[in-house]
Structure formats: structure tokens, C-alpha cells
Scaffold this motif. Sequence first.
Motif, PDB file in Angstrom:
ATOM      1  N   ASP A   1       0.833  -1.185   0.000  1.00 21.62           N
ATOM      2  CA  ASP A   1       0.000   0.000   0.000  1.00 21.62           C
ATOM      3  C   ASP A   1       0.879   1.252   0.000  1.00 21.62           C
ATOM      4  OD1 ASP A   1      -1.460   2.279   1.595  1.00 21.62           O
ATOM      5  OD2 ASP A   1      -3.034   0.978   0.794  1.00 21.62           O
ATOM      6  N   ALA A   2       0.617   2.193  -0.888  1.00 22.05           N
ATOM      7  CA  ALA A   2       1.436   3.405  -1.011  1.00 22.05           C
ATOM      8  C   ALA A   2       1.464   4.199   0.289  1.00 22.05           C
ATOM      9  CB  ALA A   2       0.907   4.267  -2.146  1.00 22.05           C
ATOM     10  N   LYS A   3       0.339   4.246   1.003  1.00 23.00           N
ATOM     11  CA  LYS A   3       0.304   4.993   2.264  1.00 23.00           C
ATOM     12  C   LYS A   3       1.166   4.322   3.335  1.00 23.00           C
ATOM     13  CE  LYS A   3      -4.266   7.057   1.585  1.00 23.00           C
ATOM     14  NZ  LYS A   3      -5.650   7.164   2.113  1.00 23.00           N
ATOM     15  N   VAL A   4       1.173   2.998   3.332  1.00 22.64           N
ATOM     16  CA  VAL A   4       1.998   2.264   4.291  1.00 22.64           C
ATOM     17  C   VAL A   4       3.476   2.492   3.995  1.00 22.64           C
ATOM     18  CG1 VAL A   4       2.612  -0.037   5.138  1.00 22.64           C
ATOM     19  CG2 VAL A   4       0.230   0.531   4.693  1.00 22.64           C
ATOM     20  N   VAL A   5       3.831   2.487   2.700  1.00 23.42           N
ATOM     21  CA  VAL A   5       5.221   2.752   2.306  1.00 23.42           C
ATOM     22  C   VAL A   5       5.628   4.162   2.733  1.00 23.42           C
ATOM     23  CG1 VAL A   5       6.783   3.063   0.349  1.00 23.42           C
ATOM     24  CG2 VAL A   5       5.189   1.131   0.384  1.00 23.42           C
ATOM     25  N   ALA A   6       4.739   5.135   2.514  1.00 26.99           N
ATOM     26  CA  ALA A   6       5.043   6.519   2.890  1.00 26.99           C
ATOM     27  C   ALA A   6       5.224   6.650   4.403  1.00 26.99           C
ATOM     28  CB  ALA A   6       3.935   7.447   2.410  1.00 26.99           C
ATOM     29  N   ALA A   7       4.389   5.946   5.166  1.00 32.27           N
ATOM     30  CA  ALA A   7       4.491   6.007   6.626  1.00 32.27           C
ATOM     31  C   ALA A   7       5.808   5.392   7.098  1.00 32.27           C
ATOM     32  CB  ALA A   7       3.308   5.289   7.266  1.00 32.27           C
ATOM     33  N   GLU A   8       6.208   4.271   6.476  1.00 32.09           N
ATOM     34  CA  GLU A   8       7.471   3.635   6.862  1.00 32.09           C
ATOM     35  C   GLU A   8       8.656   4.508   6.461  1.00 32.09           C
ATOM     36  OE1 GLU A   8      10.312   0.996   8.307  1.00 32.09           O
ATOM     37  OE2 GLU A   8       8.181   1.302   8.748  1.00 32.09           O
ATOM     38  N   GLN A   9       8.543   5.136   5.298  1.00 38.11           N
ATOM     39  CA  GLN A   9       9.605   6.048   4.864  1.00 38.11           C
ATOM     40  C   GLN A   9       9.782   7.174   5.876  1.00 38.11           C
ATOM     41  OE1 GLN A   9       8.757   8.407   1.372  1.00 38.11           O
ATOM     42  NE2 GLN A   9      10.933   8.576   0.844  1.00 38.11           N
TER      43      GLN A   9
ATOM     44  N   GLN B   1      13.046   7.998   8.163  1.00 43.19           N
ATOM     45  CA  GLN B   1      13.673   9.306   8.046  1.00 43.19           C
ATOM     46  C   GLN B   1      13.810   9.979   9.412  1.00 43.19           C
ATOM     47  OE1 GLN B   1      10.974  10.967   5.087  1.00 43.19           O
ATOM     48  NE2 GLN B   1      12.601  10.961   3.544  1.00 43.19           N
ATOM     49  N   ILE B   2      12.783   9.860  10.229  1.00 44.32           N
ATOM     50  CA  ILE B   2      12.827  10.429  11.581  1.00 44.32           C
ATOM     51  C   ILE B   2      13.919   9.748  12.395  1.00 44.32           C
ATOM     52  CG2 ILE B   2      11.566  10.534  13.781  1.00 44.32           C
ATOM     53  CD1 ILE B   2       9.033  11.076  12.116  1.00 44.32           C
ATOM     54  N   SER B   3      14.001   8.436  12.291  1.00 48.41           N
ATOM     55  CA  SER B   3      15.030   7.697  13.019  1.00 48.41           C
ATOM     56  C   SER B   3      16.420   8.104  12.562  1.00 48.41           C
ATOM     57  CB  SER B   3      14.835   6.188  12.818  1.00 48.41           C
ATOM     58  OG  SER B   3      15.863   5.456  13.450  1.00 48.41           O
ATOM     59  N   GLN B   4      16.588   8.248  11.231  1.00 44.25           N
ATOM     60  CA  GLN B   4      17.900   8.637  10.697  1.00 44.25           C
ATOM     61  C   GLN B   4      18.272  10.042  11.142  1.00 44.25           C
ATOM     62  OE1 GLN B   4      18.828  11.041   8.089  1.00 44.25           O
ATOM     63  NE2 GLN B   4      20.955  10.421   8.424  1.00 44.25           N
ATOM     64  N   MET B   5      17.285  10.936  11.192  1.00 46.27           N
ATOM     65  CA  MET B   5      17.571  12.309  11.604  1.00 46.27           C
ATOM     66  C   MET B   5      17.996  12.354  13.068  1.00 46.27           C
ATOM     67  SD  MET B   5      15.164  15.688  11.262  1.00 46.27           S
ATOM     68  CE  MET B   5      15.879  17.317  11.528  1.00 46.27           C
ATOM     69  N   ARG B   6      17.314  11.588  13.909  1.00 43.95           N
ATOM     70  CA  ARG B   6      17.687  11.537  15.324  1.00 43.95           C
ATOM     71  C   ARG B   6      19.088  10.961  15.488  1.00 43.95           C
ATOM     72  NH1 ARG B   6      11.829   9.231  17.436  1.00 43.95           N
ATOM     73  NH2 ARG B   6      10.773  11.282  17.551  1.00 43.95           N
TER      74      ARG B   6
ATOM     75  N   PHE C   1      15.030  17.897   5.522  1.00 37.42           N
ATOM     76  CA  PHE C   1      14.708  17.568   6.911  1.00 37.42           C
ATOM     77  C   PHE C   1      13.421  18.240   7.390  1.00 37.42           C
ATOM     78  CE2 PHE C   1      19.414  16.794   8.178  1.00 37.42           C
ATOM     79  CZ  PHE C   1      19.259  15.421   8.016  1.00 37.42           C
ATOM     80  N   ARG C   2      13.000  19.278   6.724  1.00 39.93           N
ATOM     81  CA  ARG C   2      12.012  20.183   7.314  1.00 39.93           C
ATOM     82  C   ARG C   2      10.645  19.548   7.581  1.00 39.93           C
ATOM     83  NH1 ARG C   2      13.449  25.604   3.732  1.00 39.93           N
ATOM     84  NH2 ARG C   2      15.630  25.727   4.422  1.00 39.93           N
ATOM     85  N   SER C   3      10.184  18.686   6.694  1.00 32.88           N
ATOM     86  CA  SER C   3       8.829  18.164   6.837  1.00 32.88           C
ATOM     87  C   SER C   3       8.645  17.293   8.078  1.00 32.88           C
ATOM     88  CB  SER C   3       8.431  17.364   5.585  1.00 32.88           C
ATOM     89  OG  SER C   3       9.223  16.194   5.467  1.00 32.88           O
ATOM     90  N   PHE C   4       9.735  16.728   8.587  1.00 31.36           N
ATOM     91  CA  PHE C   4       9.608  15.872   9.776  1.00 31.36           C
ATOM     92  C   PHE C   4      10.525  16.304  10.912  1.00 31.36           C
ATOM     93  CE2 PHE C   4      12.284  13.963   6.518  1.00 31.36           C
ATOM     94  CZ  PHE C   4      13.486  13.755   7.180  1.00 31.36           C
TER      95      PHE C   4
ATOM     96  N   ALA D   1      10.264  18.813  13.102  1.00 27.11           N
ATOM     97  CA  ALA D   1       9.565  19.142  14.350  1.00 27.11           C
ATOM     98  C   ALA D   1       9.255  17.877  15.137  1.00 27.11           C
ATOM     99  CB  ALA D   1       8.288  19.912  14.046  1.00 27.11           C
ATOM    100  N   GLU D   2       8.812  16.832  14.446  1.00 27.26           N
ATOM    101  CA  GLU D   2       8.490  15.570  15.110  1.00 27.26           C
ATOM    102  C   GLU D   2       9.747  14.844  15.581  1.00 27.26           C
ATOM    103  OE1 GLU D   2       6.245  11.318  14.098  1.00 27.26           O
ATOM    104  OE2 GLU D   2       6.163  13.000  12.684  1.00 27.26           O
ATOM    105  N   ALA D   3      10.786  14.864  14.770  1.00 27.86           N
ATOM    106  CA  ALA D   3      12.004  14.119  15.101  1.00 27.86           C
ATOM    107  C   ALA D   3      12.742  14.715  16.295  1.00 27.86           C
ATOM    108  CB  ALA D   3      12.935  14.073  13.891  1.00 27.86           C
TER     109      ALA D   3
END
Length: 368
Positions: free
Chosen positions: A28-36, A40-45, A91-94, A96-98
Motif C-alpha cells: 500500500d502506497a500509504k503504508v510505504v510513505a508512513a514507513e519512509q 527518516q525520523i530515526s535517521q535524523m535523530r 529535513f524540514r517536513s519531519f 519538528a516531530e524528530a
Amino acid sequence: MLRLRAAVLLLVLACAGCTPVSRLPALDAKVVAAEQRREQISQMRSYYTGLHRVDNVAFQLRVANVAFCKKQISAQIGLYAVTPQSLPQHFRSFAAEALNLTWARPTVISVADNSPAAQAGIRDHDEIIALDGELIPVKRTAGWIGGWLRANGVKPVRVDLRRDGVDQTVTVTPVMACSVPINYAVTADVNASSGDKGIIIESGIVAIAKTDAQLATVIGHEMAHTNLGHLDKQRTNMLIGFASGLAVDAGVMVGGIPTGGFFSREFARSGARAYSVQFEREADYVGAYYAARAGYDLNGTEELWWTLGQQVDPNSLRFAKTHPLAPVRFLQMRAVAAEIAEKRAKNLPLVPELKPFATAASPPPSTY
């Protein structure tokens, strides 16, 4: 024309037989986007955890060795604050959350140990509002803070901040420290380097540095390259080699044999490599002193070179083209640690033993 069509048809049929044959699971494209996004958040942290480690060790070295850095010094407080807008676009889109950032005010994401910011009680996740009443911009935040502090010098600074929704003010007194840029980069290489734009510490070398003391010798090594002028010396050697090769090219061409600049290129390459191994050993030696002066215990730091030879680059056990053999670096670090320990026992200044004409790299006698 019929032959061309037949050839195209045969090519299409041939390619059809070269495709994958497995029936892959539908995703599912939405599931892939969520995992991506999660990765990305994990990599940024992970990136900013590594950056904090490098910044923290670098700050200790910057302050302890300011006397070696000549004119490359500035007032610093050991703080790194950002907003999503001030970070790279990807980095900007995520962000704040990361990193728990706000868009309205810069958020502190790194405070160096024993720094003026730490001593004033500033913590990670504090929102920094103003310096001496001057609002901090939400774009290019880190660069603005650095420039403001350079202009201010070591005068005490009133810092307005917000912590858990409560506004407060603290006073921070900057210190002078080495200002050569020290950047952290995520790469597959186990390396660090110095250049005209500063120092780059790559994630691969940070990963194998098991202790901050080992990391301090790596950063100290690159600072030593800068302070001792190794890059300029290599350029001079390259120019001397080029000039010598040019003379040979000219002499051969007088005899009617074209060289295409062969000797100029090869002599320039040889000139650039002249003393390369010796420069690296010198940077290891002086960098170890920098680490010791910053308070790091050098016992066991030689194990970094054991790891490099055994797990990362086995060729470093046999070849010394531009860098010393890993065993040489291992033994030299152990010898330097003993030299520094003896000086400490005798209450002598922790100053590298340089040749008499190298006074520019030596700090005042009272500096330990």
C-alpha cells in the motif's frame, strides 16, 4: 522498412524474457510513505546524536587549545539551536516531530559539557528567544548566533529563553575558542579530513571511536593539520614538483619529443605526496596533546588504530602511501600517551615537542 519493424519486434520479445519472474507482495502506497517517514525520523535523530557527540568533544578541544589557533578564534558558548526552517530542505517536513522543534522559536538541540551555556543552566529543548534583547531569527539560526557572538566577544550575554512554557532569563559569559569549522557528515567512509572550508568528521570514524577520548584524538589530529599549516605546505611542495617537471618537459621537447605535460603532472603529484606520511604522524602527535590538554585520558586511545587495521582497512597494516602504517600509529599513540603522562607527573606544560623554528605552533609557556 519491414526489416526494421521485424528487428524492433524481435528486440521487444527478447526484452520480455528478461524481466523478473516472482510475484511480489502488493504494498500500500500509504503504508510505504508512513514507513519512509518513520525511517527518516530515526535517521535524523541518529544524525543529530552523532553531531552532538562531535560538537561536544570539539568544544572541549577548541577551548583547551585556543592558544594554538592563532587568528582562527572567536567567542563561543557551546550551544547549538535550530528551527525547522533553518535546517536543510529535506529535513524540514519531519524535523519538528524528530527533534521536538517549534517553528516559532529556535530550540536548543545540543549543549556542550562544561560550556558557558551549560554552566548558565541552559538545557536541550529550551527555546531561545533573544540575546541581549535582540530576537534570534528562525532562518539560518546557528550562523546568526555564531556571528552575533563573534561581534559581542566575551562580554556577558543576557539570554531570554522559554522552558516548558515558562519564560526566564539567564546570563552567559562566552569564552574564546578555536573557530575553524568542524562539521559532521554521514558517509560510508571511515575518515576525517581538513580543507580550506574546515574540518569534516565522517560518521564512519565516529562509529569506530569507542570512547570520546579516541574521538578527541581524531578531531585533534585534524586541528593539528590546520594549525601546523600542512595543507599550505603540501601545496608548496606540489608547486615545486610542478616547476621541476615543467623544466624536464621543456628540456625533452627541445629535443623534439612531445611530452604532453607528463613530467609536470607526475612531479606535481609526487610533490603533493612529499612528507605526507610525516605530516600525518605529526598530526597524530600534536593532536594527542590537544586531546590531553582538553582533559581526555589517552590510555587506550591507540586501540582506534588497531580497530582500523583489523576491521576496516587491512591494507593499512602493509602499505603507507599517504598515511602511516596502522601499527606505527598504534605504537606512536602509546608512546605519546607515556610522554604526556611523564610531563603530568613532573607538572610540566603539556606542549608538543616541536622543532625550534616551529614557534608559531607553541602556546605561551604558562599554558598546560
